[in-house]
Design an enzyme around this catalytic site. Structure first.
Site, PDB file in Angstrom:
ATOM      1  N   GLU A  40       0.847  -1.193   0.000  1.00 18.29           N
ATOM      2  CA  GLU A  40       0.000   0.000   0.000  1.00 18.29           C
ATOM      3  C   GLU A  40       0.888   1.250   0.000  1.00 18.29           C
ATOM      4  O   GLU A  40       1.973   1.261   0.561  1.00 18.29           O
ATOM      5  CB  GLU A  40      -0.873  -0.004   1.257  1.00 18.29           C
ATOM      6  N   LYS A 114      -9.728   1.708  -2.150  1.00 18.42           N
ATOM      7  CA  LYS A 114      -9.900   1.149  -0.814  1.00 18.42           C
ATOM      8  C   LYS A 114     -11.263   1.535  -0.234  1.00 18.42           C
ATOM      9  O   LYS A 114     -11.611   2.720  -0.160  1.00 18.42           O
ATOM     10  CB  LYS A 114      -8.771   1.662   0.077  1.00 18.42           C
ATOM     11  N   CYS A 155      -5.132  -3.119   2.905  1.00 18.29           N
ATOM     12  CA  CYS A 155      -4.834  -2.875   4.314  1.00 18.29           C
ATOM     13  C   CYS A 155      -6.038  -3.069   5.245  1.00 18.29           C
ATOM     14  O   CYS A 155      -6.412  -4.189   5.532  1.00 18.29           O
ATOM     15  CB  CYS A 155      -4.215  -1.481   4.475  1.00 18.29           C
TER      16      CYS A 155
END
Length: 276
Positions: A40, A114, A155
């Site tokens: 990330e 995300k 994440c």
């Protein structure tokens, strides 16, 4: 599938980060890798929002994206660029935390923004408000590659198993979870959550991570992992940056799913009935 995992310590200079990723791509290609994975925020990692605002661009102006696409084509391998901060034309001015799948010709095959944003106050005293800077994504994304259908996430998404249920329902057999985990949460939860995602999905998990002391002052946990569908860790990179090659036998997916047919046995779940 021969996978290259690039565990890195991204800094606040996009040009330096781009050069590091391009170098890793060429090394991975020379070692016979089919695909390279980055963490990330591989292109720029900075908590200073004023400084970041001067360096974060749209996709067209992103030197990391352009150089990675060029390097992928030269090396002839696929790249999963874990994520980049990208400026968009949102009215509120927030950016996107965007993951890219790039093929061996340098073409972008898929993008994923995300969905779950890290807004927490840690017991250690740290406080994070990702949603004040980034807008959440709205689409669940899987992408076909020559080896497998891969499900994209980033994440903090790791903590939301419904996302991976949706990805495996869509046919994903390899789950990608690039990250920049904090040390306290990494020590507590990183390994167990990633193993759980692999086991419940009967899928490979590839989780490429940031590591070490960064230029903006943060420290990330590292321990990039590759986990097989049985939940066994077949690669743990510890805390050192670098590239590691891992050969994956994707036939194991069918073997594990036949032994524990959790995917086939899934049923729709309705809202809970509450008795009081």
């Amino acid at each position: 599938m021969r996978a290259a995992i690039f565990q890195m310590t991204s800094g606040i200079d996009p040009a330096e980060n781009a050069q590091a990723i391009a170098g890793a791509i060429h090394r991975a290609g020379a070692d016979g890798a089919d695909i390279l994975f980055t963490p990330e925020m591989a292109g720029y990692l900075d908590r200073d929002r004023t400084r970041a605002a001067e360096r974060i661009t749209d996709e067209a102006g992103n030197i990391v994206l352009s150089q990675v696409r060029e390097a992928a084509a030269k090396a002839g391998i696929w790249i999963h660029l874990g994520s980049l901060a990208c400026a968009d034309d949102r009215a509120d001015g927030r950016w996107s935390n965007r993951s890219f799948m790039i093929d061996d010709q340098g073409a972008v095959r898929a993008r994923y923004d995300k969905i779950h944003l890290f807004d927490v106050d840690l017991a250690s005293g740290g406080s994070w408000r990702e949603s004040s800077v980034y807008a959440p994504g709205e689409r669940v994304v899987a992408v076909d590659t020559p080896w497998a259908r891969m499900g994209l996430s980033v994440c903090y998404d790791l903590r939301f198993p419904d996302l991976y249920r949706a990805l495996t329902n869509a046919g994903a057999t390899v789950l990608l979870i690039p990250a920049a985990f904090t040390v306290p949460t990494g020590e507590a939860h990183w390994h167990v959550l990633l193993r759980a995602r692999a086991i419940e999905a009967g899928a490979f998990v590839i989780a490429c991570a940031q590591t070490g002391q960064h230029a903006d002052g943060r420290v990330t946990y590292g321990h990039s992992l590759v986990i097989d569908p049985w939940g066994e860790i077949i690669c743990d990179m510890g805390s050192d940056p670098g590239v590691q090659i891992v050969d994956l036998s994707l036939d194991k997916i069918g073997d594990v799913r036949s032994r524990v047919p959790a995917i086939a046995n899934r049923r729709p779940i309705n809202e809970a009935v509450i008795f009081s």
